[in-house]
Each structure stands twice: as C-alpha cells, then as structure tokens.
Design an enzyme around this catalytic site. Structure first.
Site, PDB file in Angstrom:
ATOM      1  N   CYS A 108      -4.908  14.253  34.449  1.00 43.40           N
ATOM      2  CA  CYS A 108      -4.992  15.693  34.730  1.00 43.40           C
ATOM      3  C   CYS A 108      -3.881  16.176  35.640  1.00 43.40           C
ATOM      4  CB  CYS A 108      -6.343  16.016  35.360  1.00 43.40           C
ATOM      5  SG  CYS A 108      -7.690  15.424  34.369  1.00 43.40           S
ATOM      6  N   HIS A 242      -6.386  22.656  39.838  1.00 42.54           N
ATOM      7  CA  HIS A 242      -6.914  22.026  38.622  1.00 42.54           C
ATOM      8  C   HIS A 242      -8.369  22.457  38.427  1.00 42.54           C
ATOM      9  CE1 HIS A 242      -7.912  19.277  35.539  1.00 42.54           C
ATOM     10  NE2 HIS A 242      -8.521  18.394  36.294  1.00 42.54           N
ATOM     11  N   ASN A 272     -12.915  21.563  31.941  1.00 41.35           N
ATOM     12  CA  ASN A 272     -11.760  20.803  32.439  1.00 41.35           C
ATOM     13  C   ASN A 272     -10.878  20.422  31.244  1.00 41.35           C
ATOM     14  OD1 ASN A 272     -10.017  18.820  33.320  1.00 41.35           O
ATOM     15  ND2 ASN A 272     -11.540  17.735  34.543  1.00 41.35           N
TER      16      ASN A 272
END
Ligand code: ACO
Length: 317
Positions: A108, A242, A272
C-alpha cells in the site's frame, strides 16, 4: 518534482456491506463502526490493465501531454493476472507510449516509493515527464470466507504525471521486515524435482498488529517529514492519508492535533485500494476543486512489509 496531472478509474460493481451479509457472518454496523467503510468497488468483468490505462490516459489529458511525451512509467502493483510481463509494459502498450517502464511492489506504500523514485530520476536523468500508475486488485488476494480481511478492500487505479519542479519538500521511506503481520503466499507451478510443501490461499493478516504498526510508524514518519521540511503540523493544509481504516486516520489526527476538515476521506465509498488509494484520492480532490494552488499536503501510507512512507508536497497544479 511537481504533479501536473491526475487520473483514476474504478470498477463498476458496488459491493455494499449488506451484500456481504449474504455470504459472511458480518453486518453493516460492525463494519462501519470498526472501519468507516460502507461500500467498495470490486472487479467483476473489468481487467486491471484496462483500468490502469484509463487512469493513466486521464492523468495525461489532465497534464496536457500525450503518451509520446512520457519519459518513464513507474507502475505500482501487488498482483494482477500477468506474472510476466510487468503491468507497466502492458500499460505502456495500451496508452501508446514508447518509454521504459518498471514495476514496483511496495504494497500500500507504493505511491510514496514511486514518488521518490520519480524525484531521483528527474534529478539524475534527462527526463521531463514521468507517469506513475498505481493499479491494484486486492479483491483477488482475499479469502472471501475470512470476514476479518475481505471486508476491508476494494479495487482501483490511480495515476499522476510528474515533471521537474520544486514541490516535494520532504520524503521519508522505511521498511521493517514483519512478514507475519500481513502476507499472502501462492503455490507456483510444480516441477519434477520439487520435494517441499508450499502454501496457497488468501491474505493472512493480524489486524490488531497492523493497526498498531500503522499508527506508530505513520506518526514517526509524519514527525520526520515535518521536521525535514521545517514545518509544524499547523502548516499543513490537507493530510492525504492512506485510506485503510477511519480509526487509523483518527488516531493519526489526534497525534497531530488538527481539525477533521484537514483529513479528506473516501474509504467509506471505496475501501482500502492499496497503493491506488492516495493517487485516486488526490484525483478525486483535484477534480472536486478541493485543492488550492500553493496548499501544503502531507501524504502518508503504510502496508505489508512492513513498508511506510510520508511526504510533504506543495500543490501547484
Ligand atoms: N464482522 C463481524 N465480526 C467480525 C468481523 C466482521 N467482518 N471481523 C472480525 N470480527 C469479530 C472477530 O472475530 C472478533 O470476535 P471475537 O471477539 O468473538 O473473537 C471481534 O470481531 C473483534 O475482532 P478484532 O480483530 O479484535 O477487531 P478490531 O477492532 O481489531 O478490528 C480490523 C479488526 C478492522 C481488521 C482492525 O484491526 C484493522 O483495521 N486493522 C488494520 C487492518 C489494515 O489496515 N490492513 C491493511 C493495511 S496494509 C494494506 O493496506 C495492505
């Protein structure tokens, strides 16, 4: 560097929390309270490479350049249907570019790693325009029987074009090997010589450990980039973090003691989306006229590895 164009693409299939109740022992209230996620977009009939090319083309159009003006493509991706060639090569062909490409897998945190590589290339090589494409389909990594992980993720692609400029005020990357906190293994093709057992299956995640690592490392990274940039938390106009869990964002917000308005969130709609989360959020903000020229942004991400990264970036588009 400076960002001169953004783009994003998402699958058409909206999967709400109540749709998950049809096959999982879960409920909307649990997911919303623990994560802030209401729905996510999941690939059904799309191909990730088409979404990636779509996001890239939108970023090029936004930057006002054509694909033949791109000097280098950095593609951030964890998995896609192709083991080889790299997704960046496929994107290059689809958008009609001719430049070299490289794929990175920093989970990520990939967008922050790509920004740092782009900055280095702009300084050390004779390049003008670098295209960063983050394209992810974490829905294909999950065990959809595991309610503690599959509810969190969605698929997306986000892209930016960067050129020479003076907007990156500080960047910090880190990796601390902690494989057991979050990983996925896959079984490779058998050989006549293989005599070991190999694992296969969906993502294995220790959610509470990832939560603690995410908050503690993000706080450290943010402290570092603020001090390198010679700034305080008050000097930042927007914290573009994030999009993993609204509780992680809240914990970071309490640490920097800033108003909620400075923390844009779109994970409620998209979940996500791994390394696509920050560039896709930047694109949403930019196209929604929510970014003003001269504003200071703080970007921060974390992911499997454990990789983390943060940057202070002036918005001058
Ligand atoms: N629905 C209902 N109950 C559930 C669900 C669900 N979807 N998932 C777990 N539970 C249950 C558990 O079984 C447990 O039940 P028990 O008490 O009977 O054992 C209970 O809920 C509590 O589980 P916890 O794991 O303690 O819940 P927690 O509050 O820690 O929330 C979560 C779990 C949401 C995963 C949280 O830990 C988290 O967000 N961690 C970070 C995860 C993350 O961000 N991962 C990706 C980061 S890196 C990257 O982006 C690749």
């Amino acid at each position: 560097m400076k960002i001169i164009g953004t783009g994003s693409a998402r699958p058409s299939m909206r999967v709400t929390n109540s749709m998950l109740e049809n096959f999982l022992d879960t409920n909307d209230e649990w997911i919303v309270t623990r994560t802030g996620i209401h729905e996510r977009r999941v690939i059904s009939n799309e191909n990730l490479e088409d979404m990636a090319a779509d996001a890239a083309n939108k970023a090029l159009a936004d930057a006002g350049i054509t694909s033949d003006q791109v000097d280098f493509i950095i593609c951030s991706n964890v998995v896609n249907e192709f083991v080889t060639p790299g997704l960046g090569c496929i994107i290059q062909g689809k958008i009609g570019a001719t430049c070299p490409t490289v794929d990175i897998n920093c989970a990520c945190t990939g967008f922050l790693y790509a920004l740092d590589i782009a900055e280095s290339f702009l300084i050390t090589k004779d390049m003008n325009n670098i295209l960063i494409v983050c394209a992810e389909e974490p829905s294909r990594m999950m065990d959809w029987r595991d309610r503690s992980s599959c509810i969190l993720f969605g698929d997306a692609a986000g892209a930016v074009v960067v050129t020479k400029g003076d907007d990156l005020k500080a960047i910090r990357l880190s990796t601390h090997c902690k494989v057991e906190a979050l990983y996925q293994k896959r079984r490779l093709q058998p050989t006549p010589f293989l005599n070991k057992e190999e694992d296969d299956g969906g993502v294995i995640m220790n959610g509470q450990e990832v939560f603690k690592l995410a908050v503690s490392s993000s706080i450290k990274d943010i402290d570092t980039v603020l001090s390198v940039a010679g700034m305080t938390a008050d000097d930042i106009d927007l914290y573009v973090l994030h999009q993993a869990n609204v509780r992680i964002i809240e914990a970071i917000r309490h640490f920097v003691k800033q108003d909620k308005e400075k923390f844009p969130v779109n994970l409620d709609k998209y979940g996500n989306t791994s390394s696509a989360s920050i560039p896709a959020l930047l694109d949403d903000l930019s196209r929604g006229n929510m970014l003003k020229r001269g504003e200071m942004l703080l970007l921060s991400a974390f992911g499997a590895g454990f990789t983390t990264g943060a940057a202070v970036l002036r918005w001058s588009k």
